[in-house]
Design a protein around this motif. Structure first.
Motif, PDB file in Angstrom:
ATOM      1  N   ALA A  79     -32.816 -17.461  14.234  1.00 42.86           N
ATOM      2  CA  ALA A  79     -31.931 -17.044  15.324  1.00 42.86           C
ATOM      3  C   ALA A  79     -30.723 -16.283  14.790  1.00 42.86           C
ATOM      4  CB  ALA A  79     -31.478 -18.260  16.122  1.00 42.86           C
ATOM      5  N   PHE A  80     -30.202 -16.726  13.637  1.00 48.98           N
ATOM      6  CA  PHE A  80     -29.048 -16.061  13.035  1.00 48.98           C
ATOM      7  C   PHE A  80     -29.408 -14.622  12.645  1.00 48.98           C
ATOM      8  CE2 PHE A  80     -27.056 -14.904   8.941  1.00 48.98           C
ATOM      9  CZ  PHE A  80     -25.763 -14.711   9.385  1.00 48.98           C
ATOM     10  N   LEU A  81     -30.536 -14.452  11.939  1.00 49.80           N
ATOM     11  CA  LEU A  81     -30.936 -13.112  11.518  1.00 49.80           C
ATOM     12  C   LEU A  81     -31.238 -12.226  12.722  1.00 49.80           C
ATOM     13  CD1 LEU A  81     -33.179 -14.009   8.444  1.00 49.80           C
ATOM     14  CD2 LEU A  81     -30.849 -13.114   8.432  1.00 49.80           C
ATOM     15  N   ASP A  82     -31.825 -12.799  13.759  1.00 58.18           N
ATOM     16  CA  ASP A  82     -32.072 -12.038  14.987  1.00 58.18           C
ATOM     17  C   ASP A  82     -30.752 -11.557  15.597  1.00 58.18           C
ATOM     18  OD1 ASP A  82     -34.779 -12.391  14.758  1.00 58.18           O
ATOM     19  OD2 ASP A  82     -34.895 -14.033  16.219  1.00 58.18           O
ATOM     20  N   ALA A  83     -29.743 -12.450  15.607  1.00 54.65           N
ATOM     21  CA  ALA A  83     -28.452 -12.084  16.189  1.00 54.65           C
ATOM     22  C   ALA A  83     -27.788 -10.980  15.380  1.00 54.65           C
ATOM     23  CB  ALA A  83     -27.544 -13.308  16.254  1.00 54.65           C
ATOM     24  N   VAL A  84     -27.825 -11.084  14.040  1.00 49.88           N
ATOM     25  CA  VAL A  84     -27.249 -10.039  13.181  1.00 49.88           C
ATOM     26  C   VAL A  84     -27.957  -8.711  13.421  1.00 49.88           C
ATOM     27  CG1 VAL A  84     -26.905  -9.286  10.801  1.00 49.88           C
ATOM     28  CG2 VAL A  84     -26.460 -11.666  11.421  1.00 49.88           C
ATOM     29  N   GLN A  85     -29.300  -8.758  13.466  1.00 46.52           N
ATOM     30  CA  GLN A  85     -30.071  -7.536  13.686  1.00 46.52           C
ATOM     31  C   GLN A  85     -29.695  -6.894  15.026  1.00 46.52           C
ATOM     32  OE1 GLN A  85     -32.745  -6.151  11.545  1.00 46.52           O
ATOM     33  NE2 GLN A  85     -32.166  -4.464  12.879  1.00 46.52           N
ATOM     34  N   SER A  86     -29.593  -7.698  16.065  1.00 46.13           N
ATOM     35  CA  SER A  86     -29.272  -7.156  17.396  1.00 46.13           C
ATOM     36  C   SER A  86     -27.861  -6.588  17.447  1.00 46.13           C
ATOM     37  CB  SER A  86     -29.447  -8.254  18.450  1.00 46.13           C
ATOM     38  OG  SER A  86     -30.784  -8.709  18.514  1.00 46.13           O
ATOM     39  N   GLU A  87     -26.920  -7.272  16.824  1.00 43.26           N
ATOM     40  CA  GLU A  87     -25.545  -6.758  16.802  1.00 43.26           C
ATOM     41  C   GLU A  87     -25.500  -5.400  16.108  1.00 43.26           C
ATOM     42  OE1 GLU A  87     -23.009  -7.999  18.294  1.00 43.26           O
ATOM     43  OE2 GLU A  87     -23.459 -10.107  18.643  1.00 43.26           O
ATOM     44  N   MET A  88     -26.221  -5.263  14.982  1.00 41.57           N
ATOM     45  CA  MET A  88     -26.241  -3.989  14.254  1.00 41.57           C
ATOM     46  C   MET A  88     -26.873  -2.884  15.099  1.00 41.57           C
ATOM     47  SD  MET A  88     -27.088  -4.980  10.293  1.00 41.57           S
ATOM     48  CE  MET A  88     -28.765  -5.397  10.676  1.00 41.57           C
ATOM     49  N   GLU A  89     -27.969  -3.211  15.750  1.00 39.68           N
ATOM     50  CA  GLU A  89     -28.640  -2.197  16.569  1.00 39.68           C
ATOM     51  C   GLU A  89     -27.737  -1.707  17.691  1.00 39.68           C
ATOM     52  OE1 GLU A  89     -32.243  -4.087  17.776  1.00 39.68           O
ATOM     53  OE2 GLU A  89     -33.226  -3.824  15.825  1.00 39.68           O
ATOM     54  N   ASP A  90     -26.967  -2.610  18.278  1.00 38.89           N
ATOM     55  CA  ASP A  90     -26.028  -2.206  19.328  1.00 38.89           C
ATOM     56  C   ASP A  90     -24.965  -1.266  18.777  1.00 38.89           C
ATOM     57  OD1 ASP A  90     -27.400  -3.701  21.127  1.00 38.89           O
ATOM     58  OD2 ASP A  90     -25.902  -5.305  21.302  1.00 38.89           O
ATOM     59  N   LEU A  91     -24.464  -1.558  17.569  1.00 38.29           N
ATOM     60  CA  LEU A  91     -23.433  -0.718  16.964  1.00 38.29           C
ATOM     61  C   LEU A  91     -23.970   0.671  16.639  1.00 38.29           C
ATOM     62  CD1 LEU A  91     -21.787  -3.344  14.561  1.00 38.29           C
ATOM     63  CD2 LEU A  91     -20.774  -2.383  16.632  1.00 38.29           C
ATOM     64  N   ILE A  92     -25.214   0.731  16.193  1.00 37.56           N
ATOM     65  CA  ILE A  92     -25.821   2.036  15.886  1.00 37.56           C
ATOM     66  C   ILE A  92     -26.066   2.817  17.173  1.00 37.56           C
ATOM     67  CG2 ILE A  92     -27.902   3.152  14.980  1.00 37.56           C
ATOM     68  CD1 ILE A  92     -28.093   0.823  12.976  1.00 37.56           C
ATOM     69  N   LYS A  93     -26.601   2.139  18.176  1.00 37.11           N
ATOM     70  CA  LYS A  93     -26.920   2.789  19.450  1.00 37.11           C
ATOM     71  C   LYS A  93     -25.654   3.341  20.113  1.00 37.11           C
ATOM     72  CE  LYS A  93     -29.899   0.660  21.915  1.00 37.11           C
ATOM     73  NZ  LYS A  93     -30.558  -0.330  22.829  1.00 37.11           N
ATOM     74  N   ALA A  94     -24.514   2.644  19.947  1.00 38.96           N
ATOM     75  CA  ALA A  94     -23.266   3.096  20.562  1.00 38.96           C
ATOM     76  C   ALA A  94     -22.740   4.377  19.925  1.00 38.96           C
ATOM     77  CB  ALA A  94     -22.208   2.000  20.455  1.00 38.96           C
ATOM     78  N   ASN A  95     -23.224   4.702  18.727  1.00 40.31           N
ATOM     79  CA  ASN A  95     -22.842   5.943  18.032  1.00 40.31           C
ATOM     80  C   ASN A  95     -21.308   6.083  17.938  1.00 40.31           C
ATOM     81  OD1 ASN A  95     -23.496   8.286  16.617  1.00 40.31           O
ATOM     82  ND2 ASN A  95     -23.402   9.570  18.453  1.00 40.31           N
ATOM     83  N   HIS A  96     -20.654   5.047  17.449  1.00 42.55           N
ATOM     84  CA  HIS A  96     -19.201   5.064  17.300  1.00 42.55           C
ATOM     85  C   HIS A  96     -18.773   6.139  16.301  1.00 42.55           C
ATOM     86  CE1 HIS A  96     -18.496   1.317  19.504  1.00 42.55           C
ATOM     87  NE2 HIS A  96     -19.536   0.806  18.875  1.00 42.55           N
ATOM     88  N   SER A  97     -17.650   6.771  16.566  1.00 42.10           N
ATOM     89  CA  SER A  97     -17.093   7.711  15.597  1.00 42.10           C
ATOM     90  C   SER A  97     -16.462   6.933  14.449  1.00 42.10           C
ATOM     91  CB  SER A  97     -16.040   8.604  16.262  1.00 42.10           C
ATOM     92  OG  SER A  97     -14.956   7.822  16.718  1.00 42.10           O
ATOM     93  N   VAL A  98     -16.495   7.521  13.256  1.00 41.87           N
ATOM     94  CA  VAL A  98     -15.986   6.850  12.050  1.00 41.87           C
ATOM     95  C   VAL A  98     -14.951   7.756  11.393  1.00 41.87           C
ATOM     96  CG1 VAL A  98     -16.595   5.828   9.828  1.00 41.87           C
ATOM     97  CG2 VAL A  98     -18.226   5.732  11.725  1.00 41.87           C
ATOM     98  N   LYS A  99     -13.794   7.197  11.076  1.00 46.24           N
ATOM     99  CA  LYS A  99     -12.746   7.945  10.390  1.00 46.24           C
ATOM    100  C   LYS A  99     -12.544   7.368   9.009  1.00 46.24           C
ATOM    101  CE  LYS A  99     -10.403   9.089  14.716  1.00 46.24           C
ATOM    102  NZ  LYS A  99      -9.133   9.071  15.484  1.00 46.24           N
ATOM    103  N   SER A 100     -12.134   8.208   8.071  1.00 43.55           N
ATOM    104  CA  SER A 100     -11.988   7.753   6.693  1.00 43.55           C
ATOM    105  C   SER A 100     -10.778   8.418   6.050  1.00 43.55           C
ATOM    106  CB  SER A 100     -13.264   8.098   5.907  1.00 43.55           C
ATOM    107  OG  SER A 100     -13.119   7.763   4.554  1.00 43.55           O
ATOM    108  N   PHE A 101     -10.059   7.643   5.226  1.00 46.30           N
ATOM    109  CA  PHE A 101      -8.988   8.234   4.417  1.00 46.30           C
ATOM    110  C   PHE A 101      -8.853   7.446   3.133  1.00 46.30           C
ATOM    111  CE2 PHE A 101      -6.994   5.382   7.473  1.00 46.30           C
ATOM    112  CZ  PHE A 101      -6.123   4.607   6.707  1.00 46.30           C
ATOM    113  N   GLN A 102      -8.171   8.037   2.154  1.00 50.14           N
ATOM    114  CA  GLN A 102      -8.029   7.408   0.848  1.00 50.14           C
ATOM    115  C   GLN A 102      -6.561   7.135   0.536  1.00 50.14           C
ATOM    116  OE1 GLN A 102     -10.048  10.107  -1.860  1.00 50.14           O
ATOM    117  NE2 GLN A 102     -11.977   8.981  -1.622  1.00 50.14           N
TER     118      GLN A 102
END
Length: 679
Positions: A79-102
């Motif tokens: 159940a834990f691995l299923d929940a992690v997998q589903s959370e990741m898939e939702d984050l990918i599907k949402a196509n969030h923008s990513v910003k980066s700086f150093q």
């Protein structure tokens, strides 16, 4: 030489895994201390492994993850691995923008605090300043190895609005959707979930999109324009139980292991309330919408009604130290009691009583939630002109939170926190001649006879049922409730209160309502420790408060480890203003138009509720409530109410800091010296 950085998709995959693990378990994504990820993409493209130490605070974890490694086929593991997998898939599907700086590590940590994990071995460094460090191997032979100066590190900071803010192992993709796929491995050896004493988890994964381009790195001018709160980023990271993690917790829920029991007033800061849950109030859990009238009925206490208020006011006016009731009593913030009438009987007949409160020193910086009970106790001391004992439970904090390995422990750490917390308590303005602060580690000898008597009077079955002790509880935890109970009896202070076993001196304990069960136990055995003609039958009296809300309101949790949930006594004026403006939950409407039409929900608005605690002027409070609740007048909008609160808190905290600055270690020693109090 540091390892080459992984592809952008792998770096971003690691961040999404961190977020998904935290969401699945309902943990703060900034809390887990993640191990450097093992990247194996050169051998098998797109693969890697990430480990995370979840820390000691595991109360949020579901059943099945407390004591043993989770094996292949275990229901929780699946159940834990299923929940992690589903959370990741939702984050990918949402196509969030990513910003980066150093930035350098020094710049990052001075602005955002220390990072909770270190990816230095994964290619995030541009410069490393090496020193030579000597140590010995098992055979005693000297080994010389390089040591890294972390202040020269160049960190890749990644910022996914509303999802993640922190450090990455290398360049990241421009959007979460460019990863394409992210799969948690399910093999018995490739994917491990170990949730035992170390509370750690290791997850193997495979990611797609290896040829995805890296996000552009923001320049200095663009960095200066970043506004984390306005852009909706979770910084500082706030606990977020994802929808799939919620299902996991629903499936494997169990009552958490009880937290420390000794901080008499700790419950006043609790307000981790799910308004949709059934009401639960006990020393280690608060849930649901709190109905204080039902609590009185459930606990069997009594309401502080108007006749009692009038009687308290009459008593204090005769004493003459103060002339009016404390606002918290007038406003029913202190709303329930046990035997307060009998305490007033003592006052009216000239019989003595004393106050008892406590503090569990878990952190050097106390917050307003910690300060509130001491402010009430200070007023009671002045109003009734009575002595006070303050128990500092450094022993209890070590028993629940301390570290003990191979003869080495951190008990002295908590003894040091006792001194720091005592400075804040003294700065509240207590009367020195009538106040005794004591550390359990230093004073327990004088209380020990009563502790033994309480141990003898309470069966283990009773303690287990009341406090939830389990097989893994250490014997110190099981024995500790008696140590918290002992100060309720004057004979625990033969010098301080000049009391023997024949003392008839009564005790009044101001505390939050969730602490009541501890003293119900005390009251049950009190007759065995006091004379038969004691005015309260030996029982301590209780004066109960409602809960002090955290900044996030009914859905948040005030915690010393969550900087965004509270105002700390070390915060300066600018920080107080920032926190109130950024985090104080608003009961106002979404638009100005709606606010003027409907007004604010005062019960849900944290700024207004805090004004009920800290604004003394009843007339002004009434005006603010009327204006804000109706959406008209001077305080019609949330901003006006927040600004008024900010001004009050800035002045109050500054004055406290000025008083505290005069309290040295030597002064603390004087307050903690065993001596007869004046009464």
């Amino acid at each position: 030489m540091p390892a080459p950085p992984p592809p952008p998709s792998i770096s971003l995959s690691i961040l999404l895994l961190r977020t998904s693990i935290s969401r699945a378990l309902g943990l703060d994504s900034s809390t887990p201390k993640h191990q450097p990820p093992i990247i194996t993409h050169l051998r098998v493209p797109g693969t890697g492994k990430i480990g995370a130490n979840l820390g000691k605070k595991t109360a949020a974890l579901p059943a099945g993850c407390g004591i043993v490694a989770v094996k292949e086929g275990d229901k929780f593991r699946t159940a834990f691995l299923d929940a992690v997998q589903s959370e990741m898939e939702d984050l990918i599907k949402a196509n969030h923008s990513v910003k980066s700086f150093q930035v350098t590590r020094q710049t990052y940590e001075s602005n955002f605090g220390k990072i909770g994990y270190d990816d230095s071995n994964s290619g995030i460094l541009d410069k490393r300043k090496k020193k030579k460090k000597t140590k010995k191997d098992k055979d005693g032979k000297e080994i010389i190895e390089p040591e890294v100066d972390p202040m020269t590190d160049i960190l890749n900071v990644v910022y996914v609005p509303g999802v993640y803010f922190g450090v990455a192992a290398g360049p990241v993709c421009a959007t979460t959707g460019e990863i394409e796929t992210l799969t948690v491995s399910r093999g018995e050896r490739d994917s491990m979930v170990v949730l035992g004493r170390d509370c750690s988890v290791t997850v193997s994964f495979t990611a797609g999109g290896l040829d995805a381009p890296a996000a552009a790195v923001l320049g200095e001018e663009e960095i200066n324009k970043v506004n984390l709160k306005e852009d909706g980023a979770a910084y500082p990271a706030e606990p977020s139980l994802g929808k799939h993690g919620s299902a996991l917790n629903d499936q494997f829920s169990k009552p958490p292991t009880p937290p420390p029991v000794s901080d008499v007033t700790s419950g006043i800061e609790k307000a981790s309330i799910d308004p949709n849950a059934e009401m639960v109030v006990n020393p280690w859990d608060v849930a649901g919408e709190i109905d204080y009238n039902k609590l009185i009925e459930k606990f069997g206490s009594q309401e502080i009604d108007i006749p009692l208020l009038l009687r308290i006011e009459s008593a204090i006016r005769k004493i003459g130290k103060v002339t009016t009731l404390h606002p918290w009593i007038r406003r029913s913030i202190f709303f329930s009691h046990r035997d307060m009438n009998k305490i007033l009987d003592c006052v009216e007949s000239g019989k003595p009583f004393y106050l008892y409160t406590g503090r569990g020193p878990s952190s050097a910086a106390m917050h307003l939630g910690h300060l509130v009970p001491f402010m009430m106790t200070r007023w009671l001391q002045e109003a009734f002109d009575v002595p006070l004992v303050v128990q500092m439970t450094d022993d209890e904090k070590f028993l629940w939170k301390g570290v003990y390995n191979d003869g080495d422990d951190n008990l002295d750490h908590y003894r040091g926190l006792t001194i720091e917390n005592a400075k804040d308590i003294i700065a509240c303005g207590f009367i020195k001649e009538k106040t005794f602060l004591f550390s359990d580690c230093e004073y327990v000898g004088s209380m020990y006879p009563n502790i033994v008597r309480i141990w003898k009077s309470v069966t283990y079955s009773t303690a287990k049922a009341m406090f939830g002790f389990e097989g893994h509880s250490n014997i110190g935890q099981s024995a500790f409730p008696a140590i918290q109970a002992a100060p309720s009896f004057p004979s625990s202070f033969p010098v301080v209160l000049d009391a023997g076993r024949d003392s008839k001196m009564a005790c009044l304990i101001p505390c939050a309502i969730d602490q009541d069960p501890y003293f119900r136990m005390t009251r049950d055995v009190a007759h065995k420790l006091t004379p038969k003609d004691h005015p309260l039958g030996g029982k301590p009296a209780l004066f109960h408060s409602k809960f002090f809300p955290p900044l996030q309101g009914a859905t948040g949790k005030m915690s010393s480890s969550d900087d965004s949930s509270a105002i700390f006594l070390t915060d300066d004026g600018e920080e107080i203003a920032r926190k109130i403006k950024s985090y104080a939950y608003s009961g106002g409407q979404e638009t100005s138009k709606l606010q003027k039409e409907k007004g604010a929900n005062l019960e849900m608005d944290v700024s207004y509720q805090w004004l009920r605690f800290f604004l003394d002027d009843d007339a002004e409070l009434e005006k603010i409530g009327k204006d804000y609740g109706s959406g008209s007048g001077e305080f019609w909008a949330t901003g006006m109410v927040k600004n008024r609160l900010i001004g009050i808190l800035q002045e109050m905290v500054k004055e406290h800091q000025e008083r505290r600055s005069k309290v040295t270690n030597e002064v603390v020693g004087e307050w903690m010296e065993e001596r007869k109090l004046s009464f």
